[in-house]
Write an enzyme that holds these catalytic residues in place. Structure first.
Site, PDB file in Angstrom:
ATOM      1  N   HIS A   1     -10.703 -28.653 -34.762  1.00 14.26           N
ATOM      2  CA  HIS A   1     -11.822 -27.897 -34.220  1.00 14.26           C
ATOM      3  C   HIS A   1     -12.467 -28.614 -33.032  1.00 14.26           C
ATOM      4  CE1 HIS A   1     -11.627 -24.821 -37.271  1.00 14.26           C
ATOM      5  NE2 HIS A   1     -11.389 -25.784 -38.141  1.00 14.26           N
TER       6      HIS A   1
ATOM      7  N   LYS B   1       0.845  -1.198   0.000  1.00 20.79           N
ATOM      8  CA  LYS B   1       0.000   0.000   0.000  1.00 20.79           C
ATOM      9  C   LYS B   1       0.883   1.252   0.000  1.00 20.79           C
ATOM     10  CE  LYS B   1      -3.251   2.649   2.765  1.00 20.79           C
ATOM     11  NZ  LYS B   1      -4.519   2.653   3.433  1.00 20.79           N
TER      12      LYS B   1
END
Ligand SMILES: NC(=O)c1ncn([C@@H]2O[C@H](COP(=O)(O)O)[C@@H](O)[C@H]2O)c1NC=O
Length: 523
Positions: free
Chosen positions: A283, A139
């Site tokens: 596919h 932070k």
């Protein structure tokens, strides 16, 4: 403030990799080191001057290490924003010295859970003080650099020599630090949610009420399913672990998004069998799956199913690729070959083709994790379709019509039943000699899948073949179309309200039909 000079560091690490070198480097550059318990001991033993954290806090480490660094003398030093005069004044008033660098890594919670440790031991391995320091420093990255990865220690020493990290570098370190604590918390929260869902339903339903898995980006792909889509690969856990995401690439062009999708389907199919198996996928559907006495024979048979479609296909095998198989592959345009290994002669042959991607993949751990599918606004989870129901082997089948199949026919039916699982629903798969000869996939009614499978097999091959259907025949038409084409034995789940009508059609045509009592939709 861009660079923040490093004069005071706090080090508290469970994983002591590279610790001594880091300590020696920092101390050599005149950095004051404050440290906890065994980290401090290791540093001191390496001759590094170190201030025990207790000297800073004026409070002993206590409660079996549950409280070491959780003290305002530590956290004020981590959280003071030194751009603000009032924060600097507060530090002075309180007699707190700020930290410029925090090096922390956390107790190994996930590893402890994976080791099968008791609940008590797992709970003791939930790090509290470590994440608090990491989050505080992240932070406050405007003033503090935070490092959670021992692989970055060299960068730290470089930064010390360069009078600290640039602000942008501190922000990147903070991002890594928050990702680290987020992944850690996801593991802890997931572990709790399995047994202690706040709504109390986890035990009853088998599903936690919270699901979080942390993924890390492993690769940026050139594009997604289509060139206008962006794409990346993310992995969870060991980046070189089992399955496709942990594959090693030995040769060829970069893997594409569609390569990954097809290779995953190919591996799924190939590893459904214990015998040498080759699966060829296009596919996401098979254009050939076959078993053989060895992997070269399996490949030859799989390719023979549909050589036209195998062009540009993705091949997966469950045995090392041999030189013989490589010779067979040499003239076939193939996008990817995924295998547990490549024998030397095979690699030599296949690497002559510039583009083919050669992957080594450890067997996927299919049953380990629930399967997830994203839907708009949510996620569906299901347990893996593990192919372990009683109906997944002929011993568990019910002979519904016709004479019992002989051993060879039964082996073909057993093969077809496992192979049909790799075909998108509605799925009909025709097989002979434990190889696919015709595959009907992805149709919106079952009789069209039958027609497709039959036409792909062609008249010569369909006669005498066997068929598997991934789900029951809702009407007799599909079964009739198979029988009329010459299929002599069928395996299917059963369970339709019209099973009797379907069975009557099979009887009429003299078709042997087994019911598995289990279904393998694949969408
Ligand atoms: N309790 C605390 O105040 C605390 N402060 C730091 N730790 C952890 O203790 C470990 C280092 O301890 P040691 O230096 O004793 O090996 C690090 O993994 C660090 O994340 C703590 N341990 C657990 O919460």
């Amino acid at each position: 403030m861009t660079r923040q000079a490093i004069r005071r560091a706090l080090i508290s690490v469970y994983d002591k990799t590279g610790l001594e070198e880091l300590g020696v480097g920092l101390a050599g550059a005149g950095v004051e080191i404050v440290s906890t318990g065994s980290t401090a001991a290791r540093l001191a033993a390496a001759g590094v001057p170190v201030v025990p954290v207790e000297e800073v806090t004026g409070f002993p480490e206590c409660l079996d290490g549950r409280v070491k660094t959780l003290h305002p003398k530590v956290h004020a030093g981590l959280l003071a924003d030194r751009r603000r005069p009032e924060h600097r004044a507060s530090l002075e008033e309180m007699g707190v010295a700020p930290f410029d660098l925090v090096v922390v890594n956390l107790y190994p919670f996930s590893e402890t859970v994976a080791s099968g440790a008791s609940q008590e031991e797992c709970i003791e391995k939930i790090d509290i003080g470590g994440p608090s320091m990491v989050r505080a420093a992240a932070k406050n990255h405007a003033s503090v650099a935070v490092v959670v990865d021992p692989a970055r220690y060299d960068e730290v020493l470089e930064a010390v020599r360069a009078d600290g990290f640039e602000e942008a570098a501190r922000r990147r370190l903070a991002a890594q630090a928050f990702a680290h604590t987020a992944a850690y918390d996801a593991a802890v929260a997931g572990w709790f949610a399995e047994d202690y869902a706040p709504d109390g339903t986890a035990e009853a339903t088998g599903w936690p009420d919270f699901h979080a898995v942390a993924y890390e980006r492993a690769a940026t792909l050139r594009y997604g399913e289509n060139p206008h889509q962006r794409a990346a690969l993310y992995v969870t856990g060991d980046p070189a672990g089992p399955g496709l995401a942990g594959a090693g690439q030995l040769h060829g062009k970069e893997m594409s998004y569609n390569n990954y999708v097809d290779a995953d389907a190919a591996l799924r199919a190939a590893y459904d069998f214990d015998e040498p198996c080759t699966a060829i996928i296009k596919h996401a559907n098979p254009c050939g799956i076959a078993l053989g006495a060895d992997i070269a024979e399996a490949h030859l048979k799989a390719h023979a199913c549909d050589p036209l479609s195998a062009f540009g296909g993705v091949v997966a095998v469950n045995r090392p690729v041999t030189a013989r198989m490589a010779e067979q592959l040499a003239d076939i345009f193939t996008e990817v070959v995924a295998a547990p290994a490549f024998e030397e002669g095979a690699l030599e042959l296949l690497t002559r083709k510039k583009n083919v991607r050669l992957l080594t993949v450890a067997a996927p751990d299919r049953a380990a994790r629930p399967e997830a599918r994203q839907i708009s606004g949510g996620l569906l989870l299901q347990s893996a379709d593990a192919l372990d129901a009683p109906g997944d082997t002929p011993d568990g089948w019910e002979l519904r019509t016709g004479a019992p199949a002989d051993a060879a026919t039964l082996a073909d039916l057993a093969f077809a039943w496992r192979a049909v699982r790799a075909v998108k629903s509605n799925a009909i798969l025709l097989a002979a000699d434990r190889a696919t000869v015709g595959v009907g996939m992805g149709q919106v009614n079952r009789v069209d899948s039958v027609r497709l499978a039959v036409s792909r097999a062609g008249e010569d091959r369909v006669g005498g073949s066997v068929a598997a259907s991934d789900a029951f025949f809702p009407f007799p038409d599909g079964l009739e179309a198979l029988a009329e084409a010459g299929v002599r034995a069928v395996v299917q789940p059963g369970g339709s309200v019209r099973d009797d009508e379907v069975a009557a059609a099979a009887e009429r045509h003299g078709v042997t039909m087994y019911f598995t009592g289990t279904r393998h939709f694949f969408h």
